[in-house]
Design a protein around this motif. Structure first.
Motif, mmCIF file in Angstrom:
data_model
loop_
_atom_site.group_PDB
_atom_site.id
_atom_site.type_symbol
_atom_site.label_atom_id
_atom_site.label_comp_id
_atom_site.label_asym_id
_atom_site.label_seq_id
_atom_site.Cartn_x
_atom_site.Cartn_y
_atom_site.Cartn_z
ATOM 1 N N THR A 33 -22.160 72.393 3.464
ATOM 2 C CA THR A 33 -22.346 73.740 4.000
ATOM 3 C C THR A 33 -22.201 74.760 2.872
ATOM 4 O OG1 THR A 33 -19.992 74.041 4.474
ATOM 5 C CG2 THR A 33 -21.364 73.026 6.226
ATOM 6 N N ARG A 34 -22.767 75.948 3.090
ATOM 7 C CA ARG A 34 -22.602 77.028 2.117
ATOM 8 C C ARG A 34 -21.126 77.410 2.018
ATOM 9 N NH1 ARG A 34 -26.184 79.710 -0.516
ATOM 10 N NH2 ARG A 34 -25.079 81.693 -0.400
ATOM 11 N N LYS A 35 -20.416 77.317 3.134
ATOM 12 C CA LYS A 35 -18.987 77.648 3.144
ATOM 13 C C LYS A 35 -18.225 76.699 2.208
ATOM 14 C CE LYS A 35 -14.994 78.108 6.167
ATOM 15 N NZ LYS A 35 -14.445 77.934 7.494
ATOM 16 N N PHE A 36 -18.521 75.390 2.290
ATOM 17 C CA PHE A 36 -17.845 74.429 1.415
ATOM 18 C C PHE A 36 -18.282 74.638 -0.033
ATOM 19 C CE2 PHE A 36 -17.227 69.950 -0.223
ATOM 20 C CZ PHE A 36 -15.856 70.069 -0.323
ATOM 21 N N ALA A 37 -19.541 74.957 -0.260
ATOM 22 C CA ALA A 37 -20.014 75.243 -1.618
ATOM 23 C C ALA A 37 -19.252 76.427 -2.208
ATOM 24 C CB ALA A 37 -21.515 75.518 -1.612
ATOM 25 N N LYS A 38 -19.052 77.465 -1.399
ATOM 26 C CA LYS A 38 -18.285 78.625 -1.869
ATOM 27 C C LYS A 38 -16.848 78.224 -2.204
ATOM 28 C CE LYS A 38 -20.805 82.405 0.190
ATOM 29 N NZ LYS A 38 -20.648 83.789 0.599
ATOM 30 N N GLU A 39 -16.262 77.350 -1.379
ATOM 31 C CA GLU A 39 -14.906 76.882 -1.645
ATOM 32 C C GLU A 39 -14.846 76.097 -2.957
ATOM 33 O OE1 GLU A 39 -11.473 73.966 0.270
ATOM 34 O OE2 GLU A 39 -13.170 74.530 1.510
ATOM 35 N N LEU A 40 -15.807 75.205 -3.167
ATOM 36 C CA LEU A 40 -15.842 74.427 -4.414
ATOM 37 C C LEU A 40 -15.957 75.349 -5.623
ATOM 38 C CD1 LEU A 40 -18.250 71.496 -3.420
ATOM 39 C CD2 LEU A 40 -15.756 71.404 -3.658
ATOM 40 N N HIS A 41 -16.859 76.327 -5.526
ATOM 41 C CA HIS A 41 -17.064 77.247 -6.651
ATOM 42 C C HIS A 41 -15.826 78.120 -6.867
ATOM 43 C CE1 HIS A 41 -19.306 79.406 -9.650
ATOM 44 N NE2 HIS A 41 -18.878 80.524 -9.099
ATOM 45 N N SER A 42 -15.236 78.581 -5.782
ATOM 46 C CA SER A 42 -14.022 79.387 -5.880
ATOM 47 C C SER A 42 -12.908 78.590 -6.549
ATOM 48 C CB SER A 42 -13.595 79.840 -4.481
ATOM 49 O OG SER A 42 -12.384 80.545 -4.542
ATOM 50 N N ASN A 43 -12.776 77.319 -6.182
ATOM 51 C CA ASN A 43 -11.780 76.448 -6.815
ATOM 52 C C ASN A 43 -12.053 76.288 -8.307
ATOM 53 O OD1 ASN A 43 -10.338 76.051 -4.471
ATOM 54 N ND2 ASN A 43 -11.338 74.113 -3.976
ATOM 55 N N PHE A 44 -13.325 76.139 -8.667
ATOM 56 C CA PHE A 44 -13.665 76.027 -10.090
ATOM 57 C C PHE A 44 -13.245 77.306 -10.821
ATOM 58 C CE2 PHE A 44 -16.389 76.948 -13.693
ATOM 59 C CZ PHE A 44 -16.171 75.819 -14.473
ATOM 60 N N MET A 45 -13.604 78.447 -10.256
ATOM 61 C CA MET A 45 -13.276 79.715 -10.913
ATOM 62 C C MET A 45 -11.760 79.898 -11.026
ATOM 63 S SD MET A 45 -16.154 80.853 -11.808
ATOM 64 C CE MET A 45 -15.731 82.497 -12.377
ATOM 65 N N LYS A 46 -11.032 79.520 -9.981
ATOM 66 C CA LYS A 46 -9.585 79.709 -9.951
ATOM 67 C C LYS A 46 -8.845 78.714 -10.839
ATOM 68 C CE LYS A 46 -5.809 79.922 -6.562
ATOM 69 N NZ LYS A 46 -5.496 79.810 -5.135
ATOM 70 N N ARG A 63 -10.269 76.237 -13.092
ATOM 71 C CA ARG A 63 -10.854 75.795 -14.361
ATOM 72 C C ARG A 63 -11.343 76.961 -15.220
ATOM 73 N NH1 ARG A 63 -9.031 71.873 -12.218
ATOM 74 N NH2 ARG A 63 -9.721 69.732 -12.362
ATOM 75 N N ALA A 64 -12.191 77.814 -14.648
ATOM 76 C CA ALA A 64 -12.806 78.890 -15.433
ATOM 77 C C ALA A 64 -11.770 79.834 -16.027
ATOM 78 C CB ALA A 64 -13.812 79.653 -14.578
ATOM 79 N N SER A 65 -10.744 80.166 -15.261
ATOM 80 C CA SER A 65 -9.720 81.086 -15.770
ATOM 81 C C SER A 65 -8.957 80.471 -16.939
ATOM 82 C CB SER A 65 -8.764 81.493 -14.643
ATOM 83 O OG SER A 65 -8.105 80.358 -14.111
ATOM 84 N N ILE A 66 -8.688 79.185 -16.848
ATOM 85 C CA ILE A 66 -7.989 78.487 -17.938
ATOM 86 C C ILE A 66 -8.881 78.413 -19.175
ATOM 87 C CG2 ILE A 66 -7.025 76.257 -18.660
ATOM 88 C CD1 ILE A 66 -6.239 75.894 -15.646
ATOM 89 N N ILE A 67 -10.142 78.081 -18.959
ATOM 90 C CA ILE A 67 -11.093 77.987 -20.074
ATOM 91 C C ILE A 67 -11.240 79.345 -20.747
ATOM 92 C CG2 ILE A 67 -13.517 77.597 -20.665
ATOM 93 C CD1 ILE A 67 -13.499 75.463 -18.341
ATOM 94 N N ALA A 68 -11.435 80.402 -19.958
ATOM 95 C CA ALA A 68 -11.615 81.753 -20.514
ATOM 96 C C ALA A 68 -10.389 82.177 -21.329
ATOM 97 C CB ALA A 68 -11.891 82.744 -19.389
ATOM 98 N N LYS A 69 -9.212 81.857 -20.823
ATOM 99 C CA LYS A 69 -7.983 82.202 -21.542
ATOM 100 C C LYS A 69 -7.915 81.461 -22.882
ATOM 101 C CE LYS A 69 -2.976 82.348 -20.886
ATOM 102 N NZ LYS A 69 -1.864 82.056 -19.980
ATOM 103 N N TYR A 70 -8.309 80.199 -22.861
ATOM 104 C CA TYR A 70 -8.255 79.370 -24.069
ATOM 105 C C TYR A 70 -9.309 79.782 -25.107
ATOM 106 C CZ TYR A 70 -8.295 75.269 -27.093
ATOM 107 O OH TYR A 70 -8.258 74.446 -28.178
ATOM 108 N N ILE A 71 -10.566 80.003 -24.657
ATOM 109 C CA ILE A 71 -11.640 80.308 -25.618
ATOM 110 C C ILE A 71 -11.798 81.811 -25.850
ATOM 111 C CG2 ILE A 71 -12.863 78.168 -25.120
ATOM 112 C CD1 ILE A 71 -14.963 79.831 -23.600
ATOM 113 N N LYS A 72 -11.052 82.611 -25.088
ATOM 114 C CA LYS A 72 -11.017 84.063 -25.236
ATOM 115 C C LYS A 72 -12.365 84.742 -24.966
ATOM 116 C CE LYS A 72 -7.070 83.929 -28.382
ATOM 117 N NZ LYS A 72 -6.467 82.862 -27.729
#
Length: 145
Positions: free
Chosen positions: A13-26, A28-37
């Motif tokens: 579902t689009r709802k589950f896709a949004k959850e997966l993407h939100s989890n990635f952003m929360k 993984r992406a935030s950790i990566i951005a902090k590390y690579i600046k």
């Protein structure tokens, strides 16, 4: 006439896709951005034509080189920090790699001249087929689903 296709069993579902993407952003992406600046890519886009062309290419090349192509593995990668990669330098990407089984010819038991196709076990990467990359990561790199 266009070939009818069934509904894929892996749809979500689009709802589950949004959850997966939100989890990635929360998580993984935030950790990566902090590390690579810097903000990293979180999506990669390929056109339907590019994907269809790659699928046709890997099936054809697999057949010519003795493989039964049965899938595409998607790997994560990071572009080198080099000028030639311009705005993609240092950012995440994905690349596609054909997978399949090697087909070997074997004589049937008791029949020397009759050959049958025998597939080796395994769904490994086919190293004789080039991976595909260079999808669009968009500008800015980060997209919200």
């Amino acid at each position: 006439m266009k070939k009818e296709t069934g509904r894929p069993t892996q749809l979500i579902t689009r709802k589950f896709a949004k959850e997966l993407h939100s989890n990635f952003m929360k998580y993984r992406a935030s950790i990566i951005a902090k590390y690579i600046k810097k903000e990293d890519a979180n999506a990669v886009w390929f056109s339907v034509e590019e994907l269809e062309n790659y699928i046709h290419y890997i099936k054809s090349k697999g057949e010519k080189t003795g493989y039964d192509v049965n899938g595409i593995r998607i790997y994560f990668g990071v572009y080198p920090e080099q000028r030639k990669y311009a705005e993609k330098a240092g950012l995440m990407t994905v690349f596609l790699q054909a997978t399949g089984k090697k087909i070997r010819k074997a004589a049937k038991e008791g029949e020397v001249q009759t050959l049958a196709l025998v597939m080796d076990n395994g769904d490994g990467d086919i190293s004789s087929i080039e991976p595909m990359n260079y999808g669009s990561i968009g500008r800015p790199p980060s997209l919200l689903y």
